[in-house]
Enzyme design. Structure first.
Site, PDB file in Angstrom:
ATOM      1  N   GLY A  25     -31.024  12.037  36.653  1.00 53.78           N
ATOM      2  CA  GLY A  25     -30.689  10.720  36.136  1.00 53.78           C
ATOM      3  C   GLY A  25     -30.399   9.739  37.251  1.00 53.78           C
ATOM      4  O   GLY A  25     -30.993   9.785  38.332  1.00 53.78           O
ATOM      5  N   SER A  26     -29.455   8.855  37.009  1.00 52.87           N
ATOM      6  CA  SER A  26     -29.210   7.743  37.934  1.00 52.87           C
ATOM      7  C   SER A  26     -28.630   8.163  39.278  1.00 52.87           C
ATOM      8  O   SER A  26     -28.620   7.361  40.217  1.00 52.87           O
ATOM      9  CB  SER A  26     -28.281   6.716  37.270  1.00 52.87           C
ATOM     10  OG  SER A  26     -28.943   6.087  36.202  1.00 52.87           O
TER      11      SER A  26
END
Length: 495
Positions: free
Chosen positions: A224-225
């Site tokens: 993810g981020s």
């Protein structure tokens, strides 16, 4: 000598020669395969005829041995015991009379069982002085306080997950926790009624939570981020942008190349032409996705590999290779650059990312065995820190540090703040399942800095939890508090 006697003598000579050849074949050619043959119980009997050496953390053993009953069919004198076995299982592995060994118990079995050639002189000297043969010790780099903080944090959270903490300046693994876990003592013997049943209950087909999976090293998750730290590094290293505070070329909406699909942000974020600092602070998908597409697959892949992606790590326990794919088009590269599509990482890998940034761009090879000792605590092998790579320059690492520190100071990672300590971090929520149908993974990676700028610890935390929300705040809400407690434990232990 008459002819019949000569024939008999010749025949006897051939028999003796055949026996000698057979004996040498067994001793020198087939020795290893016979030794490793599972049907050869002599090796197992010898292995458990003496107490095993210990695995050491902070000067104290986390393992032991106890004498077992040798009545009936059990001819194995000692079995392994573990202190707080479930907490330490991702480090120690298991040593079982019935099911063999894995992880450190297997990799360093020669030292622990006393059969390693490096112990030969000491064991021979012991025989001459009447001292019983004994195993050596494996001294780890682990930090008791950090491991306890990681384990207790995961246990309190209640979902599945893992924590890895590293010393950025050396690569020493300070914490390696995986939850749920198992107690290796429960099947250390060879009892059908207890050990075999305990083993069976732990197998994935009986326990879908798979407690024997080492999630810190063997499970890969979409990061993810948190992967935006790697993408920011690639932007700086390839001179796409030269500072944290210059505006990026980031229209809103941004349509992914070759598609009519905009790369959406989570909520109404100020991402249009945002600076790298602001884009990381609020976690703009559009900014970092476009950076990945602008740089292209080859440059993004090269940067990811510098951080350790696409390579198995040996700590010495093997860690699965994290993945950043090759031969992707620009829109696939954009999605991969925000930690989605095919991108997948182990918690160890993401701790390595945070560690490299914290160590001014130099990534040290992670390891968990500090030294090997004889039973008399003489050092017979010492691990020296080793540089793995230089993913980014010192200048760019310091730019990225300032960006990650903004995330913790006034972004999505504020729950990782530690009074009087500079902390950098990045939250992440990773989608998974077809059409994002499954609950997301909550990530947080971070580091702490001393007043002199040195960093004693970098941490990565991943949580699989039904309570996670589909935004970056879930990483800050679920994973960041655990990372904070691990960092605090390391800092306090060094006072």
């Amino acid at each position: 000598m008459n002819k019949p006697l000569r024939r008999i003598a010749l025949f006897c000579g051939l028999l003796v020669l055949t026996l000698l050849l057979r004996d040498n074949w067994l001793q020198y050619v087939k020795a290893d395969s016979l030794k490793d043959d599972p049907k050869n119980r002599r090796v197992t009997i010898a292995r458990y005829s003496i107490p095993r050496g210990d695995i050491i953390v902070d000067g104290s053993p986390i393992t032991g041995s106890t004498e077992t009953s040798t009545s009936g069919l059990n001819d194995l004198k000692y079995k392994r015991t573990y202190k707080n076995g479930a907490m330490w299982a991702p480090v120690t592995g298991y040593a079982s009379q019935a099911f063999g060994a894995n992880q450190l118990e297997s990799i360093e079995d020669g030292i622990l069982s006393g059969t390693d050639d490096r112990l030969f002189f000491r064991n021979t000297l012991g025989m001459l002085t009447g001292k019983a043969k004994s195993g050596g010790n494996v001294v780890t780099t682990l930090n008791q306080a950090a491991q306890s903080a990681a384990w207790n944090g995961l246990k309190k959270q209640g979902g599945k997950g893992a924590v890895v903490a590293l010393d950025p300046s050396t690569g020493k693994i300070l914490a390696l926790a995986s939850y749920p876990s198992y107690d290796p003592s429960s099947f250390a013997g060879n009892s059908t009624s207890t050990d075999s049943k305990a083993w069976q209950k732990l197998q994935k087909k009986y326990d879908p939570n798979d407690p024997m999976l080492n999630r810190a090293l063997r499970e890969t998750y979409p990061p993810g981020s948190t992967f935006k730290v790697v993408t920011a590094s690639a932007a700086l290293e390839n001179n796409l942008y030269s500072s944290a505070d210059e505006a990026t070329n980031s229209p809103l909406p941004w349509i992914m190349p070759g598609t009519t699909t905009p790369l959406k942000n989570e909520g109404n974020l100020p991402c249009k032409n945002a600076t790298l600092r602001e884009a990381l602070r609020v976690s703009c998908n559009s900014v970092f996705g476009k950076i990945g597409a602008d740089l292209g697959n080859a440059k993004m892949l090269a940067e990811a590999k510098k951080f350790g992606f696409d390579t198995e790590q040996f700590t010495p326990i093997r860690s699965s290779a994290s993945v950043f794919s090759d031969k992707m088009n620009d829109s696939q590269t954009a999605l991969s650059s925000i930690g989605q599509f095919n991108t997948a990482a182990t918690p160890l890998q993401m701790a390595m990312v945070a560690s490299a940034v914290a160590n001014d761009g130099k990534l040290m090879k992670p390891y968990m065995v500090d030294k090997l000792q004889s039973s008399g605590v003489d050092t017979i092998a010492q691990t020296e820190p080793e540089e793995f790579s230089q993913p980014l320059s010192s200048k760019n690492a310091q730019i990225l540090q300032s960006m990650m520190e903004t995330v913790v100071e006034k972004g999505t990672g504020t729950s990782a703040k530690i009074p009087g300590v500079t902390v950098g971090g990045k939250t992440g929520t990773a989608q998974h399942g077809e059409n994002n149908s499954e609950n997301p993974y909550a990530w947080f990676l971070s580091y702490a800095k001393n007043a002199d700028g040195s960093s004693p610890v970098a941490v990565a935390v991943v949580i699989e939890d039904d309570k996670a929300n589909r935004d970056d705040i879930s990483g800050g809400g679920l994973a960041a508090p655990i990372a904070k407690s691990v960092m605090e434990a390391v800092i306090d232990s060094k006072k």
